[in-house]
Design a protein around this motif. Sequence first.
Motif, PDB file in Angstrom:
ATOM      1  N   HIS A 146       0.838  -1.201   0.000  1.00  0.00           N
ATOM      2  CA  HIS A 146       0.000   0.000   0.000  1.00  0.00           C
ATOM      3  C   HIS A 146       0.866   1.242   0.000  1.00  0.00           C
ATOM      4  O   HIS A 146       1.807   1.344   0.784  1.00  0.00           O
ATOM      5  CB  HIS A 146      -0.924   0.006   1.226  1.00  0.00           C
TER       6      HIS A 146
ATOM      7  N   ARG B   3      -6.064   6.091   4.694  1.00  0.00           N
ATOM      8  CA  ARG B   3      -6.388   4.789   5.282  1.00  0.00           C
ATOM      9  C   ARG B   3      -6.541   3.790   4.136  1.00  0.00           C
ATOM     10  O   ARG B   3      -6.669   4.179   2.982  1.00  0.00           O
ATOM     11  CB  ARG B   3      -7.720   4.878   6.034  1.00  0.00           C
ATOM     12  N   PHE B   4      -6.542   2.507   4.461  1.00  0.00           N
ATOM     13  CA  PHE B   4      -6.866   1.513   3.442  1.00  0.00           C
ATOM     14  C   PHE B   4      -7.612   0.356   4.088  1.00  0.00           C
ATOM     15  O   PHE B   4      -7.700   0.295   5.327  1.00  0.00           O
ATOM     16  CB  PHE B   4      -5.607   1.056   2.669  1.00  0.00           C
ATOM     17  N   GLU B   5      -8.133  -0.521   3.285  1.00  0.00           N
ATOM     18  CA  GLU B   5      -8.910  -1.675   3.763  1.00  0.00           C
ATOM     19  C   GLU B   5      -8.130  -2.432   4.837  1.00  0.00           C
ATOM     20  O   GLU B   5      -7.015  -2.880   4.582  1.00  0.00           O
ATOM     21  CB  GLU B   5      -9.194  -2.594   2.553  1.00  0.00           C
ATOM     22  N   GLY B   6      -8.685  -2.533   6.027  1.00  0.00           N
ATOM     23  CA  GLY B   6      -8.001  -3.248   7.102  1.00  0.00           C
ATOM     24  C   GLY B   6      -7.057  -2.366   7.896  1.00  0.00           C
ATOM     25  O   GLY B   6      -6.352  -2.847   8.780  1.00  0.00           O
TER      26      GLY B   6
END
Lengths: 161, 157
Positions: free
Chosen positions: A133, B101-104
């Motif tokens: 990410h 933010r990101f998934e999880g």
Amino acid sequence: MSLDDLDRRLLTIIQSSFPIAAEPYKQLAEELNTTEEDILSRVQRFKDTGLIRRIGGIFDSRNLGYKSTLCAMRAPEDKLEKAIAVVNEYPGVTHNYLREHEFNVWFTLITPSEEYMEKVLDEIRERTGCEVHNLPAVRFFKIKVDFRLDKERQGAAEAAQ
Amino acid sequence: MLTEVDKKLIRLLQDDLPVTSRPFAALAEQVGLTEEEVIARTKEYQEKGYMRRFGVALRHREVGFTANGMGCWDVPEERAEEVGKTMATFREASHCYQRPRFEGWPYSHFTMIHGETREECEAIAKRISEATGITNYRLLFSTEELKKTSMRYFMEE
């Protein structure tokens, strides 16, 4: 190596404000009430013992037109070793830490452009097979690292609360 | 705008400054400027914000700061600015940024917290939590430093 009081005061000064002057070590000597030779030998000792990595400029990636980011990678145990080797190969990866979390590899990446950043990250994803990410900062509140090593450190830390 | 000479000087300034009486004179010779010009330009880089600071880079692990925890904080968007500013006032927090933010991953604010022990880092995080009212946070300790170098700019040309 053991540091005496003068070592600590000297280190505190040269971390954030090494004199940009014709005779910087002489200037430090005057400030600390000692000789230029004494300052030169102390600084040389800090280098020889590895306490300081280098003396130089810390440049601002944003103001120089570069892009920087923090990346979170999820590397399962069986892919970890290879993933670390791949990530560390890139010169734009300046810091990389293994951390206790499902997202366990956290690295910073600095590149001349966003396009190049995406290219590097896609390459890392493909070569490691790991989820990565890209977390570029959206707000900057503090970017300076400054550690006090002298006796006032404790007091300053308390005053900052 | 930075000229080619500036880029050359910046490349030298990100090397290791010699431990000699007139270190900038040594750089001047390599870049083809006078010592005075090198000093003036170096100060100018700092004034214009190209250079954040000029000084030594320490190996933190060798001066007593042995623990580093990445503080990750779930801050509501409407409080992002105010909470970030409060976090930045803590001397033991060396960086403070808001990131996506990101998934999880519910955490938006990141602070690097340095202390002599894990317990000290935890105590600092607790004080930050109390000062900001942000209670959903975690501290990710590093178990290994995998790489640490200074970025070198203008090397790709």
